[in-house]
Motif scaffolding. Structure first.
Motif, mmCIF file in Angstrom:
data_model
loop_
_atom_site.group_PDB
_atom_site.id
_atom_site.type_symbol
_atom_site.label_atom_id
_atom_site.label_comp_id
_atom_site.label_asym_id
_atom_site.label_seq_id
_atom_site.Cartn_x
_atom_site.Cartn_y
_atom_site.Cartn_z
ATOM 1 N N PRO A 264 3.245 -10.693 20.923
ATOM 2 C CA PRO A 264 3.179 -11.183 19.542
ATOM 3 C C PRO A 264 2.749 -10.100 18.553
ATOM 4 O O PRO A 264 3.226 -10.072 17.418
ATOM 5 N N ASP A 265 1.862 -9.198 18.967
ATOM 6 C CA ASP A 265 1.435 -8.113 18.075
ATOM 7 C C ASP A 265 2.596 -7.189 17.721
ATOM 8 O O ASP A 265 2.731 -6.757 16.577
ATOM 9 N N VAL A 266 3.427 -6.893 18.704
ATOM 10 C CA VAL A 266 4.580 -6.024 18.467
ATOM 11 C C VAL A 266 5.585 -6.733 17.571
ATOM 12 O O VAL A 266 6.143 -6.138 16.640
ATOM 13 N N VAL A 267 5.824 -8.010 17.817
ATOM 14 C CA VAL A 267 6.733 -8.784 16.974
ATOM 15 C C VAL A 267 6.228 -8.790 15.531
ATOM 16 O O VAL A 267 6.997 -8.572 14.588
ATOM 17 N N ASP A 268 4.937 -9.011 15.319
ATOM 18 C CA ASP A 268 4.367 -8.990 13.971
ATOM 19 C C ASP A 268 4.537 -7.626 13.324
ATOM 20 O O ASP A 268 4.858 -7.515 12.132
ATOM 21 N N ALA A 269 4.319 -6.561 14.084
ATOM 22 C CA ALA A 269 4.474 -5.205 13.548
ATOM 23 C C ALA A 269 5.916 -4.927 13.149
ATOM 24 O O ALA A 269 6.180 -4.358 12.086
ATOM 25 N N LEU A 270 6.852 -5.342 13.972
ATOM 26 C CA LEU A 270 8.267 -5.156 13.644
ATOM 27 C C LEU A 270 8.653 -5.959 12.401
ATOM 28 O O LEU A 270 9.347 -5.459 11.515
ATOM 29 N N ASN A 271 8.205 -7.201 12.336
ATOM 30 C CA ASN A 271 8.517 -8.026 11.170
ATOM 31 C C ASN A 271 7.911 -7.456 9.898
ATOM 32 O O ASN A 271 8.531 -7.471 8.835
#
Length: 127
Positions: free
Chosen positions: A18-25
């Motif tokens: 989820p942290d990576v997804v948030d960073a990408l978004n």
């Protein structure tokens, strides 16, 4: 393997934290749209497997929310490179837009290949 949509999604994006997804978004261009920027025309094929249609939808929503001069055209087919005979139509629409914004020439080009997808098809998941 890049053109295999199942492998692309599974290989690159399926198991992100989820942290990576948030960073990408948060790196999305949609978060950096301002009202004092150049006009934009988005042209997107619904079957593009490399850039999801939702990405253009998010950017268009951000641009219109910022009162930016923007327009969006959707093609039902064409993929990422506008193959399947849609390139001629997409190029004509792009030239029309550049003529208007760079030359001040108004031209009417009917977009017979364009589609109007249902909002659920292009909903921005990040809004």
């Amino acid at each position: 393997s890049l053109w295999n949509s199942e492998q692309l999604i599974t290989t690159n994006f399926n198991n992100l934290s989820p942290d990576v997804v948030d960073a990408l978004n948060s790196a999305s261009p949609s978060y950096f749209v301002g009202g004092n920027t150049t006009p934009v025309r988005l042209i997107h094929a619904m079957n593009d497997i490399l850039a999801p249609p939702a990405a253009s939808s998010c950017f268009y929503n951000a641009a219109t929310s910022a009162s930016r001069d923007s327009s969006m055209l959707w093609f039902g087919i064409g993929g990422h490179l506008f193959d399947s005979g849609t390139r001629v139509h997409a190029d004509a629409q792009m030239v029309n837009w550049f003529d208007k914004h760079l030359k001040g020439v108004e031209s009417e080009l009917a977009c017979t290949a364009c589609v109007t997808p249902a909002p659920a098809q292009i909903a921005c998941p990040w809004n």
